[in-house]
Design a protein around this motif. Structure first.
Motif, PDB file in Angstrom:
ATOM      1  N   TYR A 106       0.975  11.634  -4.254  1.00  0.00           N
ATOM      2  CA  TYR A 106      -0.252  11.758  -5.037  1.00  0.00           C
ATOM      3  C   TYR A 106      -1.231  12.769  -4.431  1.00  0.00           C
ATOM      4  CZ  TYR A 106       1.614   7.642  -7.320  1.00  0.00           C
ATOM      5  OH  TYR A 106       2.435   6.785  -8.007  1.00  0.00           O
ATOM      6  N   ILE A 129      -4.504  13.322 -12.199  1.00  0.00           N
ATOM      7  CA  ILE A 129      -5.071  12.091 -12.762  1.00  0.00           C
ATOM      8  C   ILE A 129      -6.559  12.027 -12.399  1.00  0.00           C
ATOM      9  CG2 ILE A 129      -4.985   9.569 -12.719  1.00  0.00           C
ATOM     10  CD1 ILE A 129      -2.005   9.820 -12.004  1.00  0.00           C
ATOM     11  N   SER A 131      -8.622   9.397 -12.806  1.00  0.00           N
ATOM     12  CA  SER A 131      -9.067   8.069 -12.388  1.00  0.00           C
ATOM     13  C   SER A 131      -8.457   7.697 -11.032  1.00  0.00           C
ATOM     14  CB  SER A 131      -8.678   7.018 -13.429  1.00  0.00           C
ATOM     15  OG  SER A 131      -8.877   5.714 -12.919  1.00  0.00           O
ATOM     16  N   LYS A 134      -6.681   4.322 -11.256  1.00  0.00           N
ATOM     17  CA  LYS A 134      -5.317   4.404 -11.781  1.00  0.00           C
ATOM     18  C   LYS A 134      -4.344   4.824 -10.688  1.00  0.00           C
ATOM     19  CE  LYS A 134      -2.496   6.465 -15.429  1.00  0.00           C
ATOM     20  NZ  LYS A 134      -2.481   7.339 -16.638  1.00  0.00           N
ATOM     21  N   LYS A 137      -3.643   1.904  -8.435  1.00  0.00           N
ATOM     22  CA  LYS A 137      -2.713   0.964  -9.074  1.00  0.00           C
ATOM     23  C   LYS A 137      -1.282   1.483  -9.020  1.00  0.00           C
ATOM     24  CE  LYS A 137      -5.946  -1.155 -12.371  1.00  0.00           C
ATOM     25  NZ  LYS A 137      -6.306  -1.318 -13.798  1.00  0.00           N
ATOM     26  N   LEU A 138      -1.112   2.782  -9.235  1.00  0.00           N
ATOM     27  CA  LEU A 138       0.228   3.367  -9.179  1.00  0.00           C
ATOM     28  C   LEU A 138       0.813   3.268  -7.768  1.00  0.00           C
ATOM     29  CD1 LEU A 138      -0.326   6.549 -11.387  1.00  0.00           C
ATOM     30  CD2 LEU A 138       1.122   4.574 -11.954  1.00  0.00           C
ATOM     31  N   TYR A 141       1.880  -0.237  -7.192  1.00  0.00           N
ATOM     32  CA  TYR A 141       3.105  -0.499  -7.951  1.00  0.00           C
ATOM     33  C   TYR A 141       4.318   0.103  -7.245  1.00  0.00           C
ATOM     34  CZ  TYR A 141       6.594  -0.255 -11.680  1.00  0.00           C
ATOM     35  OH  TYR A 141       7.752  -0.352 -12.404  1.00  0.00           O
TER      36      TYR A 141
END
Length: 354
Positions: A106, A129, A131, A134, A137-138, A141
């Motif tokens: 990221y 991205i 946000s 978000k 959260k990714l 995950y």
């Protein structure tokens, strides 16, 4: 009187990711029979003659008041049914690098603080991205899907607030602190929850009648600077949600140490050696967490007259073991220590890393 401007950089999007009970969680993952049990990573005091220190522990063990740097003996007394595991630090390091690889998908602006936590600047990220929530959260995950481990995350516009946010909802939590919410959130926190505020600072703040962030807002900048020096300058700003330190990708730790100042001077050798043993255990825990082994040990002694002595000893094989560190520290102290003068401060540092 100097007036320092309050400049608050709101342009960044920072995530602090902290793995949940990392070492213990790996052991539970790899041995499902441990699920739901109080797991302690550290030497079993029944096999080590009562020696050893807790590296980390599961949340089930924390419910008994057990925490890192506690002696294994005390941990056993608090929770006799706990499962002690000596730990596989090579495995933990390998998995820590896998977590870090997920971060770098990221952004490359990653500042590792230890094997199990890091700051990420995702203001401009590899996936475009907008946000930061978000992205957090990714990341959570990905960690769960690929490694079957959980992480807590905090999101805000600076590192200080992101760290506070990640501690607010554990395990597997995600908290956002927006600019308009920063001061109200900080005002409600006890000062000991402010990252970077240690026990000695907390004691001084309590003496000043400061117990919460709201109390801290009422203290003038010059009073804080007079009392705490440069840290008072930072503390005044942190109470207002201001901390503009950037994410540093080349952070290199050159030493790890712990020290303690004593209100009542130590005059007995056995008391000093007992305190040094506690410091050595804390240093060993920190070395393990930061994946460091050192070849040089430094003992620091400050006496009642404020004279300070430092003595170092180096050896060929790097170590992160509390027993090895304590053995060297005791030897140094017995050679140069003068407890009859009254000891005000003791410190143990490991450097010259492998």
């Amino acid at each position: 009187m100097l007036i320092f401007p309050l400049i608050n950089d709101l342009s960044r999007k920072i995530i602090h990711v902290d793995m949940d009970a990392f070492f213990a969680a790996i052991e539970v993952r790899d041995n499902p029979s441990l699920k739901g049990k109080p797991v302690i990573i550290g030497a079993d005091p029944r096999l080590s003659g009562g020696r050893g220190v807790v590296s980390t522990c599961s949340y089930e063990a924390r419910a008994f008041g057990i925490h890192s740097a506690m002696s294994s003996k005390e941990a056993y007394e608090r929770c006799p049914q706990a499962v002690f595991i000596s730990g596989n630090y090579d495995k933990y390091q390998e998995i820590g690098l896998q977590v870090r690889e997920i971060f770098h998908r990221y952004t490359d602006l990653v500042e590792p603080m230890s094997i199990d936590e890091a700051y990420l600047d995702v203001t401009e990220n590899k996936l475009g991205i907008t946000s930061a929530v978000k992205i957090a959260k990714l990341i959570q995950y990905d960690i769960w899907k690929e490694l079957h481990l959980t992480a807590s995350a905090g999101v805000s516009y600076n590192k200080f607030l992101a760290k506070i946010a990640s501690d607010m909802e554990k395990p597997h939590g995600l908290t956002l602190i927006k600019p308009e919410d920063a001061v109200p959130v900080l005002a409600s926190l006890p000062v000991e929850k402010f990252h970077g505020v240690g026990k000695k600072t907390v004691e001084k703040l309590h003496q000043m009648g400061v117990y919460t962030g709201a109390d801290l807002l009422d203290v003038s900048e010059m009073t804080l600077i007079d009392t705490f020096g440069r840290f008072g300058f930072d503390l005044y700003r942190k109470a207002r949600g201001i901390s503009n330190s950037p994410v540093k990708t080349n952070r290199i730790r050159k030493s790890i140490g712990k020290e303690r100042t004593y209100r009542k001077l130590l005059y007995r050798e056995e008391d000093a050696l007992q305190e040094l043993g506690k410091l050595c255990q804390k240093v060993a825990v920190s070395l393990t967490k930061h994946q460091k082994k050192g070849r040089t040990i430094v003992l620091k002694i400050r006496y009642g007259d404020f004279s300070t002595l430092t003595k170092r000893h180096s050896f060929s094989e790097a170590t992160d073991q509390a027993d090895r560190i304590e053995k060297e520290v005791r030897q140094i102290f017995e050679e140069v220590g003068q407890p009859e003068k009254g000891i005000r401060l003791l410190g143990v540092t490991v450097t010259n890393f492998k």
